[in-house]
Design an enzyme around this catalytic site. Sequence first.
Site, PDB file in Angstrom:
ATOM      1  N   HIS A  28      -3.506   6.057   3.670  1.00 44.75           N
ATOM      2  CA  HIS A  28      -4.303   4.912   3.225  1.00 44.75           C
ATOM      3  C   HIS A  28      -3.805   3.600   3.814  1.00 44.75           C
ATOM      4  CE1 HIS A  28      -5.942   2.005   0.227  1.00 44.75           C
ATOM      5  NE2 HIS A  28      -6.964   2.842   0.232  1.00 44.75           N
ATOM      6  N   ASP A  80       0.836  -1.203   0.000  1.00 45.21           N
ATOM      7  CA  ASP A  80       0.000   0.000   0.000  1.00 45.21           C
ATOM      8  C   ASP A  80       0.868   1.249   0.000  1.00 45.21           C
ATOM      9  OD1 ASP A  80      -2.364   1.795   0.791  1.00 45.21           O
ATOM     10  OD2 ASP A  80      -3.288  -0.180   0.886  1.00 45.21           O
ATOM     11  N   ASN A 114     -14.141   0.697  -6.308  1.00 39.28           N
ATOM     12  CA  ASN A 114     -15.187   1.614  -5.843  1.00 39.28           C
ATOM     13  C   ASN A 114     -15.981   2.271  -6.962  1.00 39.28           C
ATOM     14  OD1 ASN A 114     -14.235   1.098  -3.253  1.00 39.28           O
ATOM     15  ND2 ASN A 114     -12.926   2.891  -3.228  1.00 39.28           N
ATOM     16  N   SER A 165     -11.467  -0.611  -0.139  1.00 39.95           N
ATOM     17  CA  SER A 165     -10.112  -0.617   0.420  1.00 39.95           C
ATOM     18  C   SER A 165     -10.110  -1.048   1.874  1.00 39.95           C
ATOM     19  CB  SER A 165      -9.495   0.782   0.328  1.00 39.95           C
ATOM     20  OG  SER A 165      -9.093   1.089  -0.971  1.00 39.95           O
TER      21      SER A 165
END
Length: 430
Positions: free
Chosen positions: A135, A100, A230, A295
């Site tokens: 994130h 990530d 998404n 996520s």
Amino acid sequence: MGVLTPRPRKRTSGTRALKRAFGVLAVAGVCLTTAPPVAAAAAPTRLADAGKPSFGLTSSSECTFGGKIIKSTPWSLQRVLLDQLREQATGKGVTVAVIDTGVDDTNPQLRGAMAAGGKDYVGKSKDGTEDIEGHGTRVAGIIAARPYPGTGFAGIAPEAKILSLRYTGGEEKQGDSGTMSAAIRDAVAKGAKIINISSDTANKKDNGELRTTVANAVDAGVLIVAASGNDGADGRSADTYPASYPGVLAVAASDRNDERATFSQAGDFVDIAAPGVGMVSTVPKGGQCTADGTSFAAPYVAGVAALLKEKHPSWTAAQITTRIQESAQRPGREANRYLGWGVVDPVAALADDSTPGTRPKPDLPVTAGAGEVIPMAVTMGETEAEQERRVAMYVVGAGLLLVLLASGSGIAVRDWRNKRARQSGSPGSL
């Protein structure tokens, strides 16, 4: 004196204003029913290059790094009997690689959760513990945040370890499918049996190197858990990568009603769903905030996988995946393109100690007259656009009804006044 004839303009003036007002109301309702659906708030961040990643960063509340903690227990944990779950496993001894934007270990809930061997492909932190985006720190917290005084939030697997591999989110270098592939290879080489990837390729583009790298990891017995994406507000199916590659456990987002979150990408590749709305988690420099997105559904499942790996260390990635799918709260007899095999149920997944197969099986059909209850099919719930159209139709109906009532009342009052006027021999009110 001759008979007085009321002038039409004045006779209807009492009701014309009402008609006009409700007419505007009705037109507004019609406009709502025909307007195109608004894009979901959880639309992901898209980077410029087609090989670069996309990840959902939309927060449902203002987020401040180094800010406050949230005292209450988030709904995604309230749905789980945590004491019963913790009796089964805590993730101890299991390492989950988080590929990530990095994981900031200065957050006290993550300080003791980091595994050695992290790496930074796009920055200067060397061990992957810098996160300027926030994130990766959120993703890691959902998996393995340690309990902390003053908050009801903790990770699903609060004793698991996080191997941070920062493949994107640098100040000067963003990263792409190449750095993602390198991070996957590194995770496999360092012995991680579970990998979480909460991003997808921009424009949903397949990538040859990434496909090969994922296939090699799957062949090596690694369980890759990936977010489905998404971009699902329109309800249409579309493949995303790496989630739709063979052997990857693709995770959709569900809401508080165990229905598909409106933004969650639909597709035949979707394997399972998990909470992805209003997800509380850790942020860099301390504190917490909430965010929406697949996520944050993927690490919820990765955490459950870590629990299963601790309790059943000999189970393969395919067996862990099967147990998660077979124990899920299913919307029907078999998988669908919105929720896969259903919404993950951590307690049910851990409670069954029987050895699973390598792929889930549909529930047996129940025929009428068999002496058993035949369940109704579970719907996916209406989208925000569908809800807006339904409310708009109510507005239209109510407006038309009020117009009719106003018109009828005006006529009745007029007739009554004219009748009184005839009886008294004087003209009625005009």
